[in-house]
Design a protein around this motif. Structure first.
Motif, mmCIF file in Angstrom:
data_model
loop_
_atom_site.group_PDB
_atom_site.id
_atom_site.type_symbol
_atom_site.label_atom_id
_atom_site.label_comp_id
_atom_site.label_asym_id
_atom_site.label_seq_id
_atom_site.Cartn_x
_atom_site.Cartn_y
_atom_site.Cartn_z
ATOM 1 N N ASN A 207 -46.089 2.967 -80.033
ATOM 2 C CA ASN A 207 -45.725 1.622 -80.486
ATOM 3 C C ASN A 207 -45.425 0.712 -79.306
ATOM 4 O O ASN A 207 -44.913 1.139 -78.292
ATOM 5 N N PHE A 208 -45.737 -0.555 -79.507
ATOM 6 C CA PHE A 208 -45.457 -1.565 -78.497
ATOM 7 C C PHE A 208 -44.590 -2.627 -79.136
ATOM 8 O O PHE A 208 -44.892 -3.119 -80.220
ATOM 9 N N LEU A 209 -43.482 -2.971 -78.490
ATOM 10 C CA LEU A 209 -42.657 -4.076 -78.960
ATOM 11 C C LEU A 209 -42.843 -5.248 -78.014
ATOM 12 O O LEU A 209 -42.959 -5.064 -76.804
ATOM 13 N N PRO A 210 -42.867 -6.458 -78.550
ATOM 14 C CA PRO A 210 -43.040 -7.626 -77.677
ATOM 15 C C PRO A 210 -41.924 -7.722 -76.642
ATOM 16 O O PRO A 210 -40.809 -7.268 -76.868
ATOM 17 N N THR A 211 -42.244 -8.309 -75.503
ATOM 18 C CA THR A 211 -41.270 -8.480 -74.435
ATOM 19 C C THR A 211 -40.828 -9.938 -74.376
ATOM 20 O O THR A 211 -41.402 -10.806 -75.038
ATOM 21 N N GLU A 212 -39.811 -10.234 -73.574
ATOM 22 C CA GLU A 212 -39.364 -11.619 -73.392
ATOM 23 C C GLU A 212 -40.530 -12.493 -72.925
ATOM 24 O O GLU A 212 -40.637 -13.644 -73.310
ATOM 25 N N LEU A 213 -41.399 -11.914 -72.115
ATOM 26 C CA LEU A 213 -42.540 -12.668 -71.613
ATOM 27 C C LEU A 213 -43.435 -13.121 -72.760
ATOM 28 O O LEU A 213 -43.879 -14.263 -72.818
ATOM 29 N N SER A 214 -43.683 -12.235 -73.745
ATOM 30 C CA SER A 214 -44.601 -12.571 -74.836
ATOM 31 C C SER A 214 -43.964 -13.456 -75.904
ATOM 32 O O SER A 214 -44.674 -14.107 -76.658
ATOM 33 N N VAL A 215 -42.628 -13.512 -75.993
ATOM 34 C CA VAL A 215 -41.997 -14.366 -77.006
ATOM 35 C C VAL A 215 -41.471 -15.665 -76.413
ATOM 36 O O VAL A 215 -40.850 -16.469 -77.109
ATOM 37 N N GLY A 216 -41.743 -15.904 -75.139
ATOM 38 C CA GLY A 216 -41.365 -17.167 -74.517
ATOM 39 C C GLY A 216 -39.866 -17.323 -74.370
ATOM 40 O O GLY A 216 -39.133 -16.353 -74.238
ATOM 41 N N ASN A 217 -39.412 -18.567 -74.416
ATOM 42 C CA ASN A 217 -37.997 -18.822 -74.167
ATOM 43 C C ASN A 217 -37.172 -18.915 -75.453
ATOM 44 O O ASN A 217 -36.066 -19.413 -75.455
ATOM 45 N N ARG A 218 -37.690 -18.390 -76.551
ATOM 46 C CA ARG A 218 -36.970 -18.456 -77.821
ATOM 47 C C ARG A 218 -35.955 -17.326 -77.977
ATOM 48 O O ARG A 218 -34.969 -17.467 -78.674
ATOM 49 N N TYR A 219 -36.211 -16.193 -77.356
ATOM 50 C CA TYR A 219 -35.348 -15.016 -77.493
ATOM 51 C C TYR A 219 -35.045 -14.404 -76.130
ATOM 52 O O TYR A 219 -35.862 -14.474 -75.213
ATOM 53 N N SER A 220 -33.898 -13.763 -76.049
ATOM 54 C CA SER A 220 -33.662 -12.830 -74.950
ATOM 55 C C SER A 220 -33.816 -11.436 -75.553
ATOM 56 O O SER A 220 -33.540 -11.238 -76.732
ATOM 57 N N GLN A 221 -34.265 -10.492 -74.766
ATOM 58 C CA GLN A 221 -34.543 -9.153 -75.279
ATOM 59 C C GLN A 221 -33.731 -8.111 -74.547
ATOM 60 O O GLN A 221 -33.576 -8.162 -73.329
ATOM 61 N N GLN A 222 -33.210 -7.168 -75.318
ATOM 62 C CA GLN A 222 -32.503 -6.020 -74.749
ATOM 63 C C GLN A 222 -33.127 -4.767 -75.342
ATOM 64 O O GLN A 222 -33.234 -4.635 -76.553
ATOM 65 N N VAL A 223 -33.553 -3.837 -74.491
ATOM 66 C CA VAL A 223 -34.198 -2.606 -74.941
ATOM 67 C C VAL A 223 -33.303 -1.421 -74.593
ATOM 68 O O VAL A 223 -32.815 -1.314 -73.476
ATOM 69 N N THR A 224 -33.092 -0.546 -75.573
ATOM 70 C CA THR A 224 -32.304 0.668 -75.375
ATOM 71 C C THR A 224 -33.149 1.867 -75.771
ATOM 72 O O THR A 224 -33.718 1.885 -76.865
ATOM 73 N N HIS A 225 -33.241 2.857 -74.902
ATOM 74 C CA HIS A 225 -33.995 4.073 -75.196
ATOM 75 C C HIS A 225 -33.057 5.126 -75.773
ATOM 76 O O HIS A 225 -31.889 5.205 -75.396
ATOM 77 N N THR A 226 -33.568 5.931 -76.690
ATOM 78 C CA THR A 226 -32.775 7.031 -77.225
ATOM 79 C C THR A 226 -32.580 8.079 -76.134
ATOM 80 O O THR A 226 -33.341 8.130 -75.162
ATOM 81 N N SER A 227 -31.573 8.914 -76.320
ATOM 82 C CA SER A 227 -31.231 9.888 -75.280
ATOM 83 C C SER A 227 -32.354 10.884 -75.011
ATOM 84 O O SER A 227 -32.460 11.420 -73.913
ATOM 85 N N ASP A 228 -33.216 11.114 -76.011
ATOM 86 C CA ASP A 228 -34.317 12.054 -75.790
ATOM 87 C C ASP A 228 -35.572 11.362 -75.264
ATOM 88 O O ASP A 228 -36.573 12.008 -74.999
ATOM 89 N N GLY A 229 -35.520 10.021 -75.130
ATOM 90 C CA GLY A 229 -36.660 9.281 -74.604
ATOM 91 C C GLY A 229 -37.827 9.162 -75.560
ATOM 92 O O GLY A 229 -38.899 8.682 -75.198
#
Length: 195
Positions: free
Chosen positions: A162-184
């Motif tokens: 799966n691919f989730l959009p990044t701050e770059l792809s959503v422009g200046n409307r959102y800030s993005q925070q990504v958290t990975h699960t402990s097992d990756g």
């Protein structure tokens, strides 16, 4: 389930459900037991849905269907869950006593036609991971107007496909925070409305 069960019962039921996912009658018993226990926290429509699910899935031995639990293999571990900490679970359980969650059953792109409300949070589950890049950005732009100032959209995906959009792809409307699960194996993405 979180409103109804203590931490040990909750994790035991989840682990039993995953462990018995290949044994339909056992899995059906687990879901029936849960449904019986949590009915007081469900609407009539939600109860009808789960009763129909159990009757269709577990009442017909020749039916082919997707079980509630996907084939997680050896990767499933309750300790990778956000609910794996007893204290966090108790805090969440306490907060749920006073929360009012609004649920709207609708096509994701027609929500504006079905509500006049603005939301603090919108949870998309893995929906973004099931869409193409252009549709992901289109959806985030569409939902922007439904969020309160500082509101957030939550989504998750599996690292492998799966691919989730990044701050770059959503422009200046959102800030993005990504958290990975402990097992990756998976990651969670939070898009917070700017402005």
């Amino acid at each position: 389930m979180i409103k109804t069960y203590n931490y040990n019962k909750f994790t035991d039921l989840l682990n039993t459900g995953y462990a018995t996912r290949c044994y339909l009658s056992e899995n059906g018993k687990v879901i029936k037991a849960i449904l019986s226990d949590v009915k007081n926290n469900l609407t009539k429509d939600e109860i009808l849905f789960w009763e129909a699910y159990v009757n269709i899935c577990f009442g017909c031995t020749r039916c082919n269907f997707k079980t509630l639990y996907r084939n997680t293999g050896n990767n499933y571990n309750i300790q990778n869950s956000l609910y794996s900490d007893d204290e966090y679970y108790k805090e969440l359980q306490s907060r749920l006593k006073y929360v009012n969650i609004n649920y709207i059953d609708t096509n994701i792109f027609t929500i504006k036609e079905n509500t006049t409300k603005y939301f603090d949070f919108i949870c998309l589950g893995n929906l973004l991971g099931c869409m193409g890049n252009k549709d992901q950005v289109k959806l985030l732009n569409y939902l922007y107007d439904l969020l309160k100032k500082g509101g957030s959209i939550y989504a998750y995906g599996e690292v492998f496909n799966n691919f989730l959009p990044t701050e770059l792809s959503v422009g200046n409307r959102y800030s993005q925070q990504v958290t990975h699960t402990s097992d990756g194996m998976a990651y969670y993405s939070k898009y917070t409305k700017k402005g």
